[in-house]
Design an enzyme around this catalytic site. Structure first.
Site, PDB file in Angstrom:
ATOM      1  CB  ILE A 159      -5.030  -2.909  -3.938  1.00 53.55           C
ATOM      2  CG1 ILE A 159      -4.048  -1.934  -3.278  1.00 53.55           C
ATOM      3  CG2 ILE A 159      -5.416  -2.494  -5.343  1.00 53.55           C
ATOM      4  CD1 ILE A 159      -2.672  -1.917  -3.942  1.00 53.55           C
ATOM      5  CD  GLU A 160     -11.471  -0.978   1.072  1.00 53.62           C
ATOM      6  OE1 GLU A 160     -12.336  -0.280   1.618  1.00 53.62           O
ATOM      7  OE2 GLU A 160     -11.480  -2.224   1.107  1.00 53.62           O
TER       8      GLU A 160
END
Length: 265
Positions: A159-160
């Site tokens: 999850i960036e």
């Protein structure tokens, strides 16, 4: 005492209890350093996992090779590729391709890590290299992506560059093992690139990166030393200083005489 390499079951049992460490490493030296430093998870190139020496230097690292989806191809190509990776010793594989492709791999019991938030290979859809999920609507799109990954059978997801509040709320509500890259401490692992930590990246430094060493300066110093050494070699050759007697092999005198006699005839 050597560490035990975690299994998928181990990571699932850890979820929500503590944070693990994760690095992107691209060389055998970085992998060995990660092992000795006590890093938990590494993202690696396929070439590393296919190197028979990899597990000798990184026996306890939970290792996840990955390629951009356009480097591999169709869902069938991904399945064949993932079988090859797992056979070589991978613990999971990274895939930013479609949910259908992820499902094809998950159906074959391949542990798959997906990607939500800022996905570099799909950044045009979210406005380039920028945070994703800063509005309620865009945050819900990340929630939906996580649900799609769950339904496809993914084990986890990177999850960036997502707001910390959004990432934490999602992590509490998903079974996915979430790898935070710039998404705060509410996930299950913190993920950085080795080149950023080492200060080897000469380009743009992401907001979430932290530099612990200055390898770029050391590389510059080594380059100057490299040039100086090459110049000294050139000078030695031009002045007949190289090769010296210790660098060459000589023929026994009687054999030399016999050779020259034959050569002369």
């Amino acid at each position: 005492m050597s560490r035990k390499r975690p299994t998928i079951a181990d990571l699932r049992a850890i979820k929500g209890k503590r944070q693990l460490t994760m690095l992107r490493v691209t060389t055998m030296e970085e992998a060995e350093a990660a092992e000795k430093a006590g890093i938990d998870i590494v993202s690696i190139t396929p070439e590393l996992i296919l190197n028979p020496a990899y597990r000798e230097v990184a026996p306890s690292l939970f290792s996840m090779p990955g390629e951009n989806f356009y480097e591999i191809g169709t869902a069938d190509d991904f399945v064949r590729w993932s079988f090859k990776m797992v056979k070589a010793g991978a613990d999971a594989v990274y895939c930013s391709a479609s949910y259908a492709t992820i499902k094809r791999m998950a159906d074959e019991a391949i542990p798959v890590i997906g990607h939500v938030g800022l996905i570099p290979s799909r950044r045009t859809w979210t406005g380039g290299f920028r945070a994703v999920g800063k509005t309620a609507d865009s945050a819900m799109e990340i929630v939906e992506a996580v649900r799609q990954l769950e339904a496809a059978g993914a084990f986890g997801a990177e999850i960036e560059v997502v707001p910390v509040e959004v990432a934490e709320a999602i992590s509490k509500r998903t079974s996915l093992f979430l790898l935070s890259m710039g998404a705060g401490t509410g996930c299950d692992a913190q993920y950085l690139f080795a080149e950023d930590i080492l200060g080897a990246n000469r380009g743009h430094m992401p907001r979430h990166s932290k530099v612990y060493r200055n390898f770029a300066a050391e590389y510059d110093r080594l380059q100057q030393e490299r040039i100086a050494a090459f110049r000294e070699y050139v000078a030695d050759v031009e002045s007949w200083a190289y090769p010296e007697e210790k660098h060459i092999v000589r023929m026994p005198p009687d054999e030399l005489k016999a050779f020259l006699d034959r050569l002369g005839s």
